[in-house]
Each structure stands twice: as structure tokens, then as C-alpha cells.
Enzyme design. Structure first.
Site, PDB file in Angstrom:
ATOM      1  N   GLY A 130       0.828  -1.203   0.000  1.00  0.00           N
ATOM      2  CA  GLY A 130       0.000   0.000   0.000  1.00  0.00           C
ATOM      3  C   GLY A 130       0.858   1.246   0.000  1.00  0.00           C
ATOM      4  O   GLY A 130       1.727   1.409   0.865  1.00  0.00           O
ATOM      5  N   ILE A 165      -0.450   7.155   2.827  1.00  0.00           N
ATOM      6  CA  ILE A 165       0.296   7.918   3.826  1.00  0.00           C
ATOM      7  C   ILE A 165       0.745   7.048   4.996  1.00  0.00           C
ATOM      8  O   ILE A 165       1.896   7.107   5.434  1.00  0.00           O
ATOM      9  CB  ILE A 165      -0.543   9.108   4.326  1.00  0.00           C
ATOM     10  CG1 ILE A 165      -0.698  10.152   3.216  1.00  0.00           C
ATOM     11  CG2 ILE A 165       0.092   9.745   5.558  1.00  0.00           C
ATOM     12  CD1 ILE A 165      -1.621  11.292   3.568  1.00  0.00           C
ATOM     13  N   HIS A 225      10.962  37.292   8.642  1.00  0.00           N
ATOM     14  CA  HIS A 225      12.110  36.857   7.843  1.00  0.00           C
ATOM     15  C   HIS A 225      13.291  36.563   8.770  1.00  0.00           C
ATOM     16  O   HIS A 225      13.518  37.299   9.729  1.00  0.00           O
ATOM     17  CB  HIS A 225      12.498  37.963   6.857  1.00  0.00           C
ATOM     18  CG  HIS A 225      13.749  37.653   6.081  1.00  0.00           C
ATOM     19  ND1 HIS A 225      13.758  36.791   5.018  1.00  0.00           N
ATOM     20  CD2 HIS A 225      15.027  38.088   6.246  1.00  0.00           C
ATOM     21  CE1 HIS A 225      14.988  36.704   4.536  1.00  0.00           C
ATOM     22  NE2 HIS A 225      15.789  37.485   5.263  1.00  0.00           N
TER      23      HIS A 225
END
Length: 479
Positions: free
Chosen positions: A188, A191, A452
Site C-alpha cells: 500500500g 500515507i 524573515h
């Protein structure tokens, strides 16, 4: 009381909640906060359900450890080298368990503070106003309720042709960390399987992935997944798309697995551990809902309206059992809505977006309409992408492989979706969630001053890209 119930109820309450996962305990606590006498029923001896006990939380504890190990290894390129880590599985498992215990203890304290009665056992309806709670030793407790909220969740799907062997596990078994296999097959490509593959790979296993469909993490856009696949190619020996397991035999030297499909090996391959992660199925057919008149689909889902009501007016359903996506944060909000309506308020579940996150490395997160969905549905949209190769913080982190993508309605220019691939994407997606819910446009987002240097700047800069005013990229054609 129906004729089947020959004795008086052991408990009488305003609201009974079946299932104590994130949706269930949130519904019970909200109902209690609104003054309802509330009973919370679950088969687990502690609150939290699958997510807290053997799902979301313990897996993230292990993924965090794996991330730190990988980050430490990566520092060699920065001039800081460490010796290879010594893995003590018992201590690692104990750490994971301590995380779970801390949270379950907290939930128990909050239930007590709210005077929520908790009953351990499997809850099944006997009629529209009675629930029978059966304990592990088959003792039955009868609950008489005015309103009920079904939050019975889901369980891992199995492949019936696989043999019963301790070396073949589902996600719960994988979290037990019984061994570090040399070779591991993950059946599979969703996630859950890929998160556990990340953990075991970092601990030393070589991984094969087999997926019947043509891609991994199919809920996410392909451009996001492509970045993850490139970074993680080192983890996998074989990624077999459009291929499925057709048989497996348990032998002393391992699990012998045969495949068929586009990328199937000709001969059987031997693995030390096989993880079955082929999805989950809702538990709607496990609670005798028909005795209460509640309609359950063949797959186990229960249909609800925007107030989370079932076809029976005083019975609600939330979480995995109420439909896709099967996500804890969706269940929590649905639980609040159900509890408020059970208490006589007017509340509706009307979300514009439900975010999804793959907590691998790098993380992938998306919210709202995906680019794939927009194309399939014929939604007119425009997109803007800010590459992390232009992000000062991402470069400083040595992790500039990611990007941030925003989708805007072509006419209104309001944001309708977004996706992020990169470290900490699961936290960064929250700003996009809020922007979608608030109906923000590109100017709203781009002119919001972001700190920032941070990765969160990439959201604002992607909006500037849409407007053609981003000064952190080469000159753009102004719109």
C-alpha cells in the site's frame, strides 16, 4: 425499553458517545460543557481511541526520532559528523509509550473534571434509546440515553489470503517495534504505509513498496509527491506500481511473497517483515445500528446531514464512520457540531477545506481544492509557485528541495487551495487553511507581513508570484 431489555438501565444520560477517539472525546467534552449528562463508551481502557493509542500520536513520536537521526546524518555535509546511532528498541518503544500515556492521563483528568462517565466495552444499540456496553469479560451495562453520537471510527483493512504470522503486521503491529528487519515490504502506497516505511528505513531496514494503483499518496498532487520520491529514493530498493501481492507463505527464513502486475518480480521475494497498509474501513456495521433504526451502508458508513444527524433525528454520527476523509481533525470539528445540536443549539459542519498531511520527510501538506481535483472538475483556476530554492531559510536549513503552491479562482482571485512540500509543511499549511476559510485573495496574503527569514514567507511570496510582484525571484511579467 425494548422487550429484549429485561432489566432497568444501569445509567441514564442526556448524551451517550460511542467511541473515545479525537472526535468522540471532543463531542463528549463539548456536550458536558453545555450541561449535558454525558457518558463516553470505548473498547480501549484509556481514552484517545486508535489515533492516540496506536495511530497518529505514537507514529509521530517515532517519526520525530527518525527525523532527528536523518538530520544528524545530514550534518556531515556541514562539517559536523556523528557516529552511527545505537538503537535501543526497548527505550525507543518506551519513549513512544510515555508520549501516549501523558496524553491519555490528561484526557482522563479532563473527563473527570467535566463529570463525564467513561465505560469500557463495546457499545451496541438494542433500540433507539438504549445502548448495551459489553466488557471483555462479557458483563453487560445498559445505558438509557436521550441523544447518541456515534464516533465508532474505523479499523485497518486486511488481505484475507495472507497467513497469520507475527512477521505480517498492520500499522498497530508496526508501532510495537518488535524488531528492526533487514528487509521490509509495505503493501500500500498511502500515507500510513509510507510514514512507517520512513521510520523503519531510518532504523536500518531496506524497503520495498507495492501499490496496485499508478502512484503513491494519490490524494496529493503529483508535483508535490515527485519531490518526496526524489528525496526518498535512497530508502527503497523497489517501488512496484500497478502491482499487487497475490500470495504469501510464512517460512522459517521469512515471508515469501509473490506479485503480479506491471512491475512484478518473476520469483517470490523473501521479507523479514510485511506491513499491510491498504486502507481502513468504518465500523458502522459493528454497533448494531439497525436496532436503533440507523441506516448503514454496505461499506460501513453512516450518512449524515450538515448537522451530523443520521436518518434518526436524535442520533448523530461523526468521524471516520460519517465519511471521507478519515482524519482526526475533521472528526473533532464534527464532534463539536454534533454535541451542540444534541444540546439543542443550531450548529452546522460547513468547512471550505479539510487539510491533509503526510508526515514523512519531507512532509507533504495540502488544503482546499487540489490542482488535480480542479482539473478534473473543470474549475477555472490560476496557480502560483514559490520554489524553496529561493528561500533564505530553506537554504540555511540545507533543505531547499521543496516549494509552496497556491491556487486561485480565475475570476474572483480568491484562494481555493494550496499545497506545500518540505520540512514542517504540516505546520505551514495552517495559514493556507485560514486564508481559504476567510476568502482571502492574493493581495491579502501577499501584503501580510511575514517574519524573515522563515519558511512561512514562502506562502506570502507565492501570493506575490501570483500578482507578479515577487522580488525574491527573477523579474516577472506583471499582470
Amino acid at each position: 425499553m425494548s422487550a429484549e431489555n429485561t432489566r432497568e438501565p444501569d445509567h441514564i444520560c442526556d448524551v451517550v458517545v460511542i467511541g473515545a477517539g479525537p472526535g468522540g472525546y471532543s463531542a463528549a467534552f463539548r456536550a458536558a460543557d453545555l450541561g449535558a449528562r454525558t457518558i463516553l463508551v470505548d473498547r480501549w481502557p484509556v481514552l484517545g481511541g486508535v489515533c492516540l493509542n496506536v495511530g497518529c500520536i505514537p507514529s509521530k513520536a517515532l517519526l520525530h526520532t527518525a527525523f532527528i537521526i536523518d538530520a544528524a546524518r545530514g550534518l556531515a555535509e556541514h562539517g559536523v559528523a556523528f557516529a552511527n546511532p545505537e538503537i535501543d528498541l526497548k527505550k525507543l518503544a518506551a519513549h513512544k509509550d510515555s508520549v501516549v500515556k501523558k496524553l491519555t492521563n490528561g484526557l482522563a483528568a479532563m473527563a473527570k473534571a467535566r463529570k463525564v462517565i467513561t465505560l469500557q466495552g463495546t457499545g451496541t444499540f438494542s433500540d433507539p434509546h438504549h445502548l448495551i456496553v459489553t466488557s471483555e469479560d462479557n458483563r453487560e451495562t445498559i445505558v438509557r440515553f436521550d441523544k447518541a453520537i456515534i464516533a465508532a471510527g474505523s479499523e485497518a483493512m486486511t488481505l484475507p489470503f495472507l497467513p497469520s504470522d507475527p512477521r505480517i503486521v498492520d500499522s498497530t503491529g508496526a508501532l510495537e517495534l518488535r524488531q528492526i528487519p533487514k528487509t521490509m515490504l509495505v503493501i500500500g502506497g498511502g500515507i500510513i504505509g509510507l510514514e512507517m516505511a520512513t521510520v523503519y528505513s531510518t532504523l536500518g531496514a531496506r524497503i520495498d513498496i507495492v501499490e496496485a494503483l499508478d502512484g503513491l499518496m494519490l490524494g496529493a498532487d503529483r508535483d508535490l509527491v515527485a519531490v518526496w520520491q526524489k528525496i526518498n529514493a535512497r530508502r527503497f530498493d523497489h517501488v512496484m506500481m500497478q502491482t499487487k501481492v497475490v500470495s504469501a507463505n510464512a517460512e522459517p527464513d521469512g515471508i515469501h511473497v509473490r506479485f503480479e502486475g506491471s512491475n512484478a518480480p518473476e520469483k517470490a521475494v523473501v521479507y523479514d517483515l510485511v506491513l499491510v497498509a491498504v486502507g481502513r474501513k468504518p465500523n458502522g456495521n459493528a454497533i448494531a445500528a439497525q436496532n436503533a433504526g440507523v441506516t448503514v451502508t454496505e461499506r460501513g458508513f453512516i450518512a449524515v446531514d450538515k448537522q451530523m444527524r443520521t436518518n434518526v433525528n436524535h442520533i448523530f454520527a461523526i468521524g471516520d464512520i460519517a465519511g471521507e476523509p478519515m482524519l482526526a481533525h475533521k472528526a473533532v470539528h464534527e464532534g463539536h457540531v454534533a454535541a451542540e445540536n444534541a444540546a439543542g443549539k443550531m450548529s452546522f459542519f460547513d468547512a471550505r477545506q479539510i487539510p491533509s498531511v503526510a508526515y514523512a520527510d519531507p512532509e507533504i501538506a495540502w488544503a482546499g481544492v487540489t490542482e488535480t481535483e480542479a482539473q478534473r472538475q473543470g474549475i477555472a483556476f490560476r496557480k502560483a509557485v514559490f520554489p524553496w530554492a529561493a528561500s533564505g531559510r530553506a537554504i540555511a536549513n540545507g533543505r531547499d528541495e521543496g516549494f509552496t503552491k497556491l491556487l486561485f479562482d480565475a475570476e474572483t482571485q480568491r484562494i481555493i487551495g494550496g499545497g506545500i512540500v518540505g520540512i514542517d509543511a504540516g505546520n505551514l499549511i495552517s495559514e493556507i487553511c485560514l486564508a481559504i476559510e476567510m476568502g482571502a485573495d492574493a493581495i491579502d496574503i501577499g501584503k501580510t507581513i511575514h517574519p524573515h527569514p522563515t519558511l512561512s514567507e514562502s506562502v506570502g511570496m507565492a501570493a506575490e508570484v501570483f500578482e507578479g510582484v515577487c522580488t525574491d525571484l527573477p523579474p516577472q511579467k506583471r499582470r
